[in-house]
Design an enzyme around this catalytic site. Sequence first.
Site, PDB file in Angstrom:
ATOM      1  N   ASP A 306       0.852  -1.189   0.000  1.00  0.00           N
ATOM      2  CA  ASP A 306       0.000   0.000   0.000  1.00  0.00           C
ATOM      3  C   ASP A 306       0.886   1.236   0.000  1.00  0.00           C
ATOM      4  OD1 ASP A 306      -2.847  -0.958   2.053  1.00  0.00           O
ATOM      5  OD2 ASP A 306      -2.550  -0.737  -0.112  1.00  0.00           O
ATOM      6  N   ASP A 343     -15.430  13.511  10.112  1.00  0.00           N
ATOM      7  CA  ASP A 343     -14.659  12.591   9.268  1.00  0.00           C
ATOM      8  C   ASP A 343     -13.531  11.997  10.117  1.00  0.00           C
ATOM      9  OD1 ASP A 343     -12.847  12.918   6.103  1.00  0.00           O
ATOM     10  OD2 ASP A 343     -13.044  11.292   7.568  1.00  0.00           O
ATOM     11  N   PHE A 375     -16.444   8.634   4.479  1.00  0.00           N
ATOM     12  CA  PHE A 375     -15.521   8.312   3.380  1.00  0.00           C
ATOM     13  C   PHE A 375     -15.504   6.806   3.147  1.00  0.00           C
ATOM     14  CE2 PHE A 375     -12.037   8.087   0.646  1.00  0.00           C
ATOM     15  CZ  PHE A 375     -11.200   7.080   1.075  1.00  0.00           C
ATOM     16  N   THR A 376     -15.515   6.398   1.873  1.00  0.00           N
ATOM     17  CA  THR A 376     -15.265   4.973   1.597  1.00  0.00           C
ATOM     18  C   THR A 376     -14.307   4.883   0.401  1.00  0.00           C
ATOM     19  OG1 THR A 376     -16.915   4.707  -0.140  1.00  0.00           O
ATOM     20  CG2 THR A 376     -17.693   4.424   2.139  1.00  0.00           C
ATOM     21  N   MET A 381     -15.231  10.050  -1.430  1.00  0.00           N
ATOM     22  CA  MET A 381     -15.680  11.397  -1.041  1.00  0.00           C
ATOM     23  C   MET A 381     -16.230  11.312   0.372  1.00  0.00           C
ATOM     24  SD  MET A 381     -17.617  12.798  -4.433  1.00  0.00           S
ATOM     25  CE  MET A 381     -17.879  14.447  -3.815  1.00  0.00           C
ATOM     26  N   LYS A 394     -15.939  16.837   0.165  1.00  0.00           N
ATOM     27  CA  LYS A 394     -14.536  16.917  -0.283  1.00  0.00           C
ATOM     28  C   LYS A 394     -14.228  15.526  -0.830  1.00  0.00           C
ATOM     29  CE  LYS A 394     -12.229  15.532   3.959  1.00  0.00           C
ATOM     30  NZ  LYS A 394     -13.396  15.232   4.827  1.00  0.00           N
ATOM     31  N   ASP A 517      -4.685  -4.464   6.007  1.00  0.00           N
ATOM     32  CA  ASP A 517      -5.295  -4.442   7.348  1.00  0.00           C
ATOM     33  C   ASP A 517      -6.801  -4.263   7.275  1.00  0.00           C
ATOM     34  OD1 ASP A 517      -4.399  -0.952   7.984  1.00  0.00           O
ATOM     35  OD2 ASP A 517      -5.482  -1.969   6.396  1.00  0.00           O
ATOM     36  N   ASP A 521      -9.226  -5.729   2.298  1.00  0.00           N
ATOM     37  CA  ASP A 521      -7.985  -6.404   1.876  1.00  0.00           C
ATOM     38  C   ASP A 521      -8.116  -7.906   2.005  1.00  0.00           C
ATOM     39  OD1 ASP A 521      -5.926  -3.815   3.336  1.00  0.00           O
ATOM     40  OD2 ASP A 521      -6.541  -4.157   1.268  1.00  0.00           O
TER      41      ASP A 521
HETATM   42  N1  LIG Z   1     -11.342  11.370   4.281  1.00  0.00           N
HETATM   43  C1  LIG Z   1     -11.449  11.497   2.972  1.00  0.00           C
HETATM   44  N2  LIG Z   1     -12.479  12.195   2.447  1.00  0.00           N
HETATM   45  C2  LIG Z   1     -12.597  12.308   1.134  1.00  0.00           C
HETATM   46  N3  LIG Z   1     -11.761  11.757   0.235  1.00  0.00           N
HETATM   47  C3  LIG Z   1     -10.721  11.064   0.710  1.00  0.00           C
HETATM   48  C4  LIG Z   1     -10.525  10.881   2.089  1.00  0.00           C
HETATM   49  N4  LIG Z   1      -9.403  10.119   2.246  1.00  0.00           N
HETATM   50  C5  LIG Z   1      -8.930   9.842   1.017  1.00  0.00           C
HETATM   51  N5  LIG Z   1      -9.722  10.417   0.092  1.00  0.00           N
HETATM   52  C6  LIG Z   1      -9.555  10.367  -1.337  1.00  0.00           C
HETATM   53  O1  LIG Z   1      -9.767   9.019  -1.734  1.00  0.00           O
HETATM   54  C7  LIG Z   1      -8.618   8.519  -2.420  1.00  0.00           C
HETATM   55  C8  LIG Z   1      -8.432   7.065  -2.070  1.00  0.00           C
HETATM   56  O2  LIG Z   1      -8.189   6.957  -0.665  1.00  0.00           O
HETATM   57  P1  LIG Z   1      -7.810   5.496  -0.088  1.00  0.00           P
HETATM   58  O3  LIG Z   1      -7.647   5.608   1.391  1.00  0.00           O
HETATM   59  O4  LIG Z   1      -8.730   4.482  -0.632  1.00  0.00           O
HETATM   60  O5  LIG Z   1      -6.442   5.203  -0.757  1.00  0.00           O
HETATM   61  P2  LIG Z   1      -5.164   6.008  -0.351  1.00  0.00           P
HETATM   62  O6  LIG Z   1      -5.209   6.274   1.121  1.00  0.00           O
HETATM   63  O7  LIG Z   1      -5.027   7.186  -1.235  1.00  0.00           O
HETATM   64  O8  LIG Z   1      -4.003   5.026  -0.681  1.00  0.00           O
HETATM   65  P3  LIG Z   1      -3.891   3.644   0.049  1.00  0.00           P
HETATM   66  O9  LIG Z   1      -4.721   2.702  -0.808  1.00  0.00           O
HETATM   67  O10 LIG Z   1      -2.415   3.378   0.026  1.00  0.00           O
HETATM   68  O11 LIG Z   1      -4.486   3.822   1.428  1.00  0.00           O
HETATM   69  C9  LIG Z   1      -7.476   9.357  -1.884  1.00  0.00           C
HETATM   70  O12 LIG Z   1      -6.425   9.384  -2.808  1.00  0.00           O
HETATM   71  C10 LIG Z   1      -8.129  10.726  -1.735  1.00  0.00           C
HETATM   72  O13 LIG Z   1      -8.136  11.413  -2.995  1.00  0.00           O
END
Ligand SMILES: Nc1ncnc2c1ncn2[C@@H]1O[C@H](COP(=O)(O)OP(=O)(O)OP(=O)(O)O)[C@@H](O)[C@H]1O
Length: 679
Positions: A306, A343, A375-376, A381, A394, A517, A521
């Site tokens: 990751d 959040d 957020f998911t 978003m 956001k 984790d 996954d």
């Molecule tokens: N709390 C949040 N609110 C809104 N959008 C988010 C939030 N956290 C992450 N994002 C957006 O979602 C995308 C994907 O996040 P995600 O956690 O799935 O992967 P990542 O953290 O970017 O990378 P990794 O898969 O290594 O964790 C991020 O790149 C960011 O643009």
Amino acid sequence: MKRKREIKTMSKEIVVGAIKNSFVKLNPLKMYKNPVMFVVEVGMFITLLATIFPTYFGSTYDEVGYNALITFILFVTVLFANFAEALAEGRGKAQADTLKKTKKETMAKLIKSDGSIKMVKSSELKKGDIVLCEAGDIIPADGEIIEGLAAIDESAITGESAPVIKEAGGDFSSVTGGTKVISDSIKVQVTVDEGESFLDRMIKMVEGAKRQKSPNEIALTTVLVSLTIIFIIVVMTLYPMAKFVHVRISATTLIALLVCLIPTTIGGLLSAIGIAGMDRVTRFNVIAMSGKAVEAAGDIDTMLLDKTGTITFGNRLAADFIPVGGHKKEEVTYYALVSSLKDLTPEGRSIVDLAKKMGVKVPEDILDGAVVIEFTAETRMSGLNLKDGTIVRKGSYDKVKEYIKEQGGEIPEDLDKEVEKISLLGGTPLVVVKDKEVLGVIYLKDTIKPGMKERFKQLRAMGIKTIMVTGDNPLTAKTIAEEAGVDEFIAESKPEDKINVIKREQAAGRLVAMTGDGTNDAPALAQADVGLAMNSGTMAAKEAANMVDLDSDPTKIIEVVAIGKQLLMTRGALTTFSIANDVAKYFAILPAIMSDTLPSIKVLDIMKLSSPTNAILSALIFNAIIIPILIPIAMRGVKYRPMSANALLARNLLIYGLGGLIAPFVGIKLIDLIISSIF
Ligand SMILES: Nc1ncnc2c1ncn2[C@@H]1O[C@H](COP(=O)(O)OP(=O)(O)OP(=O)(O)O)[C@@H](O)[C@H]1O
Ligand SMILES: [K+]
Ligand SMILES: [Mg+2]
């Protein structure tokens, strides 16, 4: 590097225990599990009989002393082999004892169905029970937090006393029995039955109880057994041949010859190598569910990592709020804060911290009647629907663009530029939206962990391809991937992407390791050849994995792969040494035995040993003492350098192959000199 679980490995009681155990293991019903040494033990019984009834076994009465000596040397040979295994097991038991100490019997506050609290013993808890754990309580069993948030001290398990925040929902929701709640209180749903907790599993596995032989070990044992059978046949045919040329060879000498030829060196050390390899993994606070998992780690070709939390620090930090489309900085900062008030992700929390630090205020009642959009990884978003109908969001650039299109809004032309600027810095841009207006971009800073570059260089030296997987946008991913030095990356990844990459690599015949984790996954962890789950992860992830890292450090997979490689190499190196050894012994003693009757092979007798009898004795003594001499290498593993597999193989063949060929000539000659000077 995490503090390794320091267990004294050569303490007195372990050695004493091992000596006692090596006699217990002499029991033939146990010996058969080690076929090579079993043959030696059977041979010892025959030479024992030949000592008592010499004439029945082709010996003369004046050879009784010789037979007795041979019997004694064979006895010691088997004892040495048992000692090696007992020593390795002893270390495992010592580790298990330290783990048992952490498994204290505690009282638990069981929440009954009517909501009342009943104090019960932690051993009475069953899967599904809900217990209350308040500040100062020891968590009575492994479980998932279903309500609340608390700081947990996991030092009992991981040795790290820095408290870890655990909370309901999300990926940091599982707790381990034996750890301590520092602050707040949580409700934990027990997820394992008594005796099935991680500690129990680790104890059972380390104690060797559950240590089933790994495929590599089984394959090697098969080779050793077939070699043994071949040499038994060879030696048996020697008997009629000797008769034919009127050479008298006693059963004792034939057995001595057989024991020198069969692979007793690796046969005696094989299980010690395996047990010691597993212990090394445990010392790194990793629970391997099986020896197979540790070995598979040695054969890894591809590693999936990751970005966030593995290659970069877990929580991205909000660094700035940048307005676009003519909006003000205060406006984008205010709505970035509003969208993150509920959040709980590390990103959300850091946005609130930064906005508060900038002195932004929100009305007290802003959350009344507001709907939280969590957020998911799918939606990418998060935000709030306020009671006055304002919608604040956001999210990732690609998803927000889609969202704005749906809402019929339009994208300010300077948005792309700002997003690109942040991504080129390796940062994560989060676009802030109010209703259908884009207000600006949040710059989330993502910093690469120190030392990652060197580690990836090491992995490449070992011939391992690294693939970085992230939900982030391609530009950010590219910047981080280049900076970290990974071979490939997958951006805007969804959970199923990981599985597809694993399947693609496996289809190409490559073994894949990955760490994870989150519940999302789990399928990928199950699909991977080596799945390392974080102990802080969800139960689903831990169940799907074949290893659990108690330190929850995703980069631990690199150590685990190194240990696995070292284990395979140690086994290979000592097998090479053993086989080379046996071949050399053949040429060392055969001429010495036959020379006075077959003068023609006198020329082969380069050792000039003092007499055929002494030649046999010296070879047999050497054959016995080489086992304890190699125990330290078997336990510690061969010197491990991150080189490519075949370069290492060549190196080991040279050192252990050549070493194995030369050692017996030197060893036997030395022993012969000592014997001939004594007798
Ligand atoms: N709390 C949040 N609110 C809104 N959008 C988010 C939030 N956290 C992450 N994002 C957006 O979602 C995308 C994907 O996040 P995600 O956690 O799935 O992967 P990542 O953290 O970017 O990378 P990794 O898969 O290594 O964790 C991020 O790149 C960011 O643009
Ligand atoms: K041997
Ligand atoms: Mg993330």
